[in-house]
Design a protein around this motif. Structure first.
Motif, mmCIF file in Angstrom:
data_model
loop_
_atom_site.group_PDB
_atom_site.id
_atom_site.type_symbol
_atom_site.label_atom_id
_atom_site.label_comp_id
_atom_site.label_asym_id
_atom_site.label_seq_id
_atom_site.Cartn_x
_atom_site.Cartn_y
_atom_site.Cartn_z
ATOM 1 N N TYR A 1 -3.720 5.547 3.347
ATOM 2 C CA TYR A 1 -3.811 4.411 2.430
ATOM 3 C C TYR A 1 -3.272 3.120 3.063
ATOM 4 N N SER B 1 0.282 6.718 6.590
ATOM 5 C CA SER B 1 -0.692 7.289 5.660
ATOM 6 C C SER B 1 -2.072 6.652 5.789
ATOM 7 N N SER C 1 0.811 -1.220 0.000
ATOM 8 C CA SER C 1 0.000 0.000 0.000
ATOM 9 C C SER C 1 0.843 1.268 0.000
ATOM 10 N N THR D 1 -1.466 -0.968 -4.809
ATOM 11 C CA THR D 1 -2.294 0.192 -5.157
ATOM 12 C C THR D 1 -1.472 1.231 -5.901
ATOM 13 N N SER E 1 -8.062 11.065 0.619
ATOM 14 C CA SER E 1 -9.405 10.528 0.533
ATOM 15 C C SER E 1 -10.325 11.369 1.411
ATOM 16 N N VAL F 1 -7.332 5.987 -7.599
ATOM 17 C CA VAL F 1 -6.403 4.974 -7.099
ATOM 18 C C VAL F 1 -7.107 3.621 -7.181
ATOM 19 N N MET G 1 -6.165 1.953 5.049
ATOM 20 C CA MET G 1 -7.121 1.299 4.156
ATOM 21 C C MET G 1 -6.713 -0.150 3.882
ATOM 22 N N SER H 1 3.580 4.738 -4.863
ATOM 23 C CA SER H 1 2.983 4.024 -5.985
ATOM 24 C C SER H 1 3.998 3.562 -7.021
#
Length: 318
Positions: free
Chosen positions: A38, A36, A31, A84, A195, A249, A41, A67
């Motif tokens: 993310y 973070s 991730s 991701t 997000s 994303v 998540m 990423s």
């Protein structure tokens, strides 16, 4: 006889254990940095996969530096590797362009999408008493962009596109100090991407009162980013929808993953999404409309699920 019987029982236990282990699907999920949203998540997805599959799918979340690293690791990763990244980076990798120039690899052509996750959403957050209701009103104001992040780079790009580059003062303050700086009047506003609902925007809206700017259709076209609507009521004092931009994303894998596993991951994600949304509101922004942001091919196992549910897919995605 008792000894023989004990051996038989032990053998049966081992056989059952081996069967259970072989039935368990293990997935690596790459991730972002552990600090973070993310990464959080990823942890939520891991928990959702375990719960939704009755323990048949076990997801291990790995920290990442970003990423680009996630995509690059496709070259050496085998098996059930999920990662991701924005769809645009997959296209660049497959074309050997930008940060992937001279680093092309046939493995990049094996990347396949599974499902969308919350987008990086642009927020131009202004103190309510700053008298700013549109981008034109930013002239003469002091804005915090931060440094090095996607939001900072994107915010700088928008100021340039909208003719404001030399008409605003950029504050030399870290983004982590944006809310205190807004409260004490050191800045008129800040730019952040994440997000939604974004924690720092929630804090600013509750403590100071803010206006989050909307972009016109023409401005969105200039940015060449995806249009996204933050529903009214997302933030304190927000009486109407906010129209802004986002960087989609997506969770990807490769053709190494078999169709059954891809189907199970995709099915479980969508079935567990509402439950995840009760624990973290950013999942509520993920819906079928985000499927349009997936450029390139979707894994055949995931396609099977989407066809069963009547999701609209393009020829290019299949």
């Amino acid at each position: 006889m008792k000894f023989v019987k004990s051996l038989a029982v032990a053998g049966l236990v081992l056989a059952v254990s081996a069967t259970a282990a072989s039935a368990e699907t293990r997935v690596t999920y790459k991730s972002a940095k552990s600090s973070s949203s993310y990464y959080q998540m990823g942890v939520q997805i891991a928990e959702a996969m375990k719960a939704g599959s009755d323990g048949a799918v076990i997801v291990t979340v790995e920290e990442s530096q970003g990423s680009v690293q996630n995509v690059m690791e496709v070259m050496g990763r085998k098996g059930n590797y999920v990662f991701t990244t924005p769809p645009a980076l997959v296209g660049l990798a497959q074309g050997g362009k930008a940060m992937f120039e001279g680093k092309g690899n046939p493995r990049f052509d094996e990347i396949r999408a599974l499902f969308p996750i919350p987008s990086l959403t642009m927020h131009f957050v202004m103190r309510a008493d700053a008298g700013v209701s549109s981008f034109a009103d930013l002239e003469g104001k002091t804005i915090l962009l931060g440094k090095g992040s996607f939001g900072a780079k994107e915010g700088e790009k928008y100021l340039d596109l909208f003719g404001l580059k030399d008409k605003v003062t950029l504050a030399d303050v870290e983004l982590s100090n944006a809310v205190p700086a807004l409260k004490n009047g050191q800045i008129d506003g800040f730019v952040t991407a994440g997000s939604y609902p974004a924690p720092n925007v929630i804090e600013a809206a509750a403590g100071t009162g803010v206006t989050v700017l909307s972009l016109s259709d023409d401005q969105i076209a200039q940015t060449k980013r995806a249009r996204l609507v933050i529903p009214a009521g997302t933030y304190a004092g927000q009486d109407s929808d906010i129209v802004t931009t986002s960087l989609p994303v997506v969770a990807y894998t490769t053709t190494d993953m078999d169709d059954d596993t891809a189907y199970q991951l995709t099915k479980t994600f969508w079935e567990q999404k509402a439950k995840m949304g009760k624990d973290a509101a950013w999942w509520n922004g993920v819906d079928e409309d985000l499927m349009a942001n997936i450029a390139g091919k979707i894994h055949p196992g995931a396609v099977k699920f989407y066809k069963e549910k009547g999701f609209a897919l393009t020829d290019a995605q299949m």
